[in-house]
Design a protein around this motif. Structure first.
Motif, PDB file in Angstrom:
ATOM      1  N   ARG A   1       0.831  -1.205   0.000  1.00 36.55           N
ATOM      2  CA  ARG A   1       0.000   0.000   0.000  1.00 36.55           C
ATOM      3  C   ARG A   1       0.870   1.260   0.000  1.00 36.55           C
ATOM      4  O   ARG A   1       0.569   2.221  -0.708  1.00 36.55           O
TER       5      ARG A   1
ATOM      6  N   ILE B   1      -5.568  -1.849  -1.134  1.00 38.23           N
ATOM      7  CA  ILE B   1      -4.653  -2.114  -2.251  1.00 38.23           C
ATOM      8  C   ILE B   1      -5.427  -2.154  -3.563  1.00 38.23           C
ATOM      9  O   ILE B   1      -6.526  -2.709  -3.620  1.00 38.23           O
TER      10      ILE B   1
ATOM     11  N   PRO C   1      -4.703   3.364  -5.157  1.00 35.14           N
ATOM     12  CA  PRO C   1      -5.254   2.573  -4.055  1.00 35.14           C
ATOM     13  C   PRO C   1      -6.436   3.279  -3.407  1.00 35.14           C
ATOM     14  O   PRO C   1      -6.430   4.505  -3.273  1.00 35.14           O
TER      15      PRO C   1
END
Lengths: 217, 504
Positions: A60, A89, B413
């Motif tokens: 991440r 993620i 993300p």
């Protein structure tokens, strides 16, 4: 060797004081992708470990820095993708290479590290630790050359030696329940070549809070 | 007229370097643009300059002149951090502080209305210098009437003096005419002007601001661009830039009252988490990242406790912040219950490296990565390089599938409040040995090393498929005495236990 190469080496020695300026308490937080890049790191654990979760944390970090990470592991026991997504993620930009044995995993890592495109290469080795030394030497050299973090996940207790002496940093991850579906994942450093921490030394610690997977929250 | 002060920290990157490396003060030292032998030198200290090392040289060449030369890179984030630190210090002298956007190390302080509060501008300026000296920073302070006037005066040196001899000065202009007179004497070489333009001016015999003021404004603007036209206007005092102080990052605070008192550390941690997450959202909305967290714990009889947690690198990642809070609370012994708790967060402006707004990092080639993945696929077969795609399914194996990964892009993300623990998933699930009727040592699910199962969480029942092949699975999390958590299920139709995965 030309004089300028000598000068460059001298400069590196002078810079070596940077690495000795250790911040052993967690507020210094050396468990950071920017600090670990270029290193060969082994993350191990046994029963109450959280190796996949801490690897996800580094993935991440890489993705937040707009870098690409790659996962190389076995087809029979990969990570559970919904949990990776719940860890924040981007699964679509996390390439996963699923192979059959440790040697194939190492060969794939060689090809991927060589490209210089990946900031983090995770080798999920599990309990199998038969990675030839020659292959480890090549991978460690490539990681340093391309400033990538080569992270090996293994299943072993802290008493079992590292994959080899080439491992620059060895850490053990432990998970502790805090109640109400919260868990503290603690990275305890066992060996850190850059900070002179050995088995007898006091390694630094890094801690992160996680929530349990679905059903344990 | 409104008063204004310019605080100039000359050669700020060099000052940051020498503050970081105190032992280099007695050696020749330089700031380099990158960590390489052929990197250009950006600034040098006096000792290096005396040995002939000059900015613009390559480090390797400079080593030939000064064998003991020490050099290092000073990153943009370090400079930004120092700028914010100085802004914080200068706020003790005025609420209005404006850091220069173009030149780190130059600040303007709004001195309007301060004449009734301070004994004199000289003393005020001296206090600023002393305050910065306590932080190991050298500054020149000029109190005047305009941005450009005070800036030019701060940069001015007597002719013949070298740049490295520029020590901290204090100058206060009594009248704006005095400021204007000083400004006119300032050489253009000491101002931030494009070197090519400055060289052109030098060829034309335009060397000082006074020479520049003698040129027609329209002609200067036409030949050298709008920037220089604006500089001319500022020098002529026909225009000044309005003061644009940086808004301070005020701390955000939340208070909690506990009627019954909390004497368990894990409950305290939950309370902190509950208050921290909304505070982080507020910080993010205002373009800040968390630099420090202060927790005040109040008791009925015992003395209050204050814990200050500083982040090594400002962040908005809740998991990391709470991890530090947990480590701090770990050793805490509560003699009685906490009746009140204050959670205060101090933010700083997000730089390009921090927060969620990142510029693309240079150097890594996505196309090289795609080629490498294609080589891996060619070597190990189709289906070896994949990425996960999630689905809406009931069974764990139906909640995702592996899809061939053809190319990679920059990742985006998603944001999460707290990251989840990740399970390892066995595909197919592993068949477990049938359980014995009597288990004197308990159920040794993972062998003796993992300990016996002490607790089950569940069952979570998945049943269906009666129209094709009936399915009934009872999922559990089996926790062992050694802390392992196994993800198991009992298949009613097959009457067997299976190991679906393990929490790792």
């Amino acid at each position: 060797m030309s004089p300028s190469m000598n000068l460059a080496r001298k400069y590196d020695l002078q810079r070596g004081t940077d690495y000795l300026r250790a911040t052993p308490d967690s507020e210094g937080d050396p468990w950071d992708l920017a600090v670990l890049q270029g290193r060969f790191v082994e993350l191990s654990g046994r029963s109450e470990c959280a190796t996949l979760s801490m690897a996800a944390s580094l993935i991440r970090q890489a993705q937040l820095q707009r870098e690409v990470a790659v996962w190389i592991g076995t087809r029979e026991a990969p990570f559970y993708p919904p949990d990776m997504a719940a860890s924040g993620i981007d699964l679509e930009q996390l390439p996963v290479v699923l192979l059959s044995c440790a040697k194939a995993i190492a060969r794939a890592a060689d090809l991927l590290l060589r490209s210089g495109a990946f900031a983090l290469v995770v080798l999920d080795l599990g309990a199998r630790v038969d990675l030839p030394i020659a292959m480890q030497t090549r991978l460690a050299g490539l990681a340093k050359q391309e400033s990538a973090l080569l992270l090996c996940l293994t299943e072993k207790s802290r008493k079992v030696p590292s994959l080899s002496s080439l491992v620059s940093l060895r850490a053990e991850v432990q998970r502790r329940p805090l109640g109400e579906g919260r868990y503290s994942c603690e990275v305890q450093i066992i060996k850190d070549k850059r900070r002179g921490v050995g088995l007898r030394g006091m390694g630094w610690k890094h801690s992160e809070l996680h929530c349990g997977p679905a059903g344990l929250r | 007229m409104d008063r204004l002060a310019c605080v100039d920290l000359p050669f700020l990157p060099l000052q940051i370097l020498l503050r970081r490396e105190q032992s280099w003060r007695s050696c020749p030292a330089a700031v380099v643009e990158s960590d390489a032998p052929q990197a250009f030198i950006l600034s040098v200290n006096r000792i290096a300059r005396r040995l002939g090392v000059l900015p613009g040289m390559r480090y390797a060449a400079a080593l030939g002149l000064a064998r003991e030369l020490r050099a290092a890179v000073v990153s943009a984030s370090e400079i930004e951090q120092c700028v914010q630190e100085v802004v914080g210090e200068l706020r003790n002298f005025s609420p209005g502080v404006e850091p220069s956007e173009d030149e780190p190390g130059v600040f303007w302080i709004d001195a309007r209305g301060l004449d009734r509060l301070i004994p004199s501008y000289e003393e005020w300026g001296r206090s600023i210098q002393e305050r910065l000296q306590q932080q190991d920073l050298l500054a020149t302070v000029v109190v005047g009437f305009s941005h450009f006037g005070t800036y030019a005066a701060a940069r001015f040196q007597e002719s013949g003096a070298s740049a490295s001899s520029r020590r901290g000065r204090l100058q206060v202009f009594g009248e704006s005419q005095d400021e204007f007179t000083q400004v006119q004497k300032t050489p253009l070489a000491q101002l931030r002007i494009d070197p090519a333009t400055r060289d052109t001016f030098a060829k034309l015999g335009v060397k000082t601001v006074a020479d520049l003021l003698s040129l027609p404004a329209a002609g200067v603007r036409q030949r050298f661009g709008e920037d220089l036209g604006l500089l001319l206007k500022l020098a002529r005092r026909s225009q000044d830039i309005p003061f644009a102080g940086q808004k301070p990052c005020l701390p955000l605070r939340r208070e909690l009252l506990f009627d019954d008192g909390i004497d368990r550390v894990d409950h305290l941690l939950q309370a902190v988490e509950q208050e921290l997450l909304p505070l982080l959202e507020q910080l993010e909305e205002s373009g800040q990242v968390l630099a420090s967290l202060t927790l005040d714990l109040l008791f009925e009889r015992s003395e209050a406790i204050q814990e200050l947690i500083r982040m090594a690198e400002p962040t908005l990642e809740a998991g990391r912040i709470l991890g530090l809070v947990f480590l701090r609370f770990e050793g805490l012994k509560l003699a009685e219950g906490v009746i009140e708790m204050g959670v205060e967060v101090q933010g700083v402006r997000a730089t390009q490296r921090q927060g969620e707004l990142f510029e693309v990092r240079p150097a890594r080639s996505l196309s090289a990565g795609n080629r490498a993945l294609a080589r891996v696929q060619a070597r190990f077969g189709n289906g070896s390089v994949v990425h996960a795609v999630l689905h809406d399914g009931h069974l764990p194996e139906a909640t995702f599938r592996w899809q061939s990964c053809s190319r990679i892009e920059i990742p985006e993300p998603p944001s999460v409040r707290l990251p989840s623990l990740v399970r390892r998933c066995y595909t197919p699930a592993l068949v477990l040995a049938p359980r014995a009727r009597h288990e004197p040592d308990g159920w040794l699910l993972g062998g003796a090393e993992a300990g016996s199962v002490t607790r089950f969480v569940g069952p979570y029942i998945l049943a269906g498929g009666w129209w094709a092949r009936a399915l009934h699975r009872e999922y559990y999390y089996a926790e062992t005495s050694k802390g392992a958590i196994y993800w198991v299920y009992y298949d009613r139709s097959r009457r067997r236990w299976f190991l679906q995965g393990v929490v790792s």
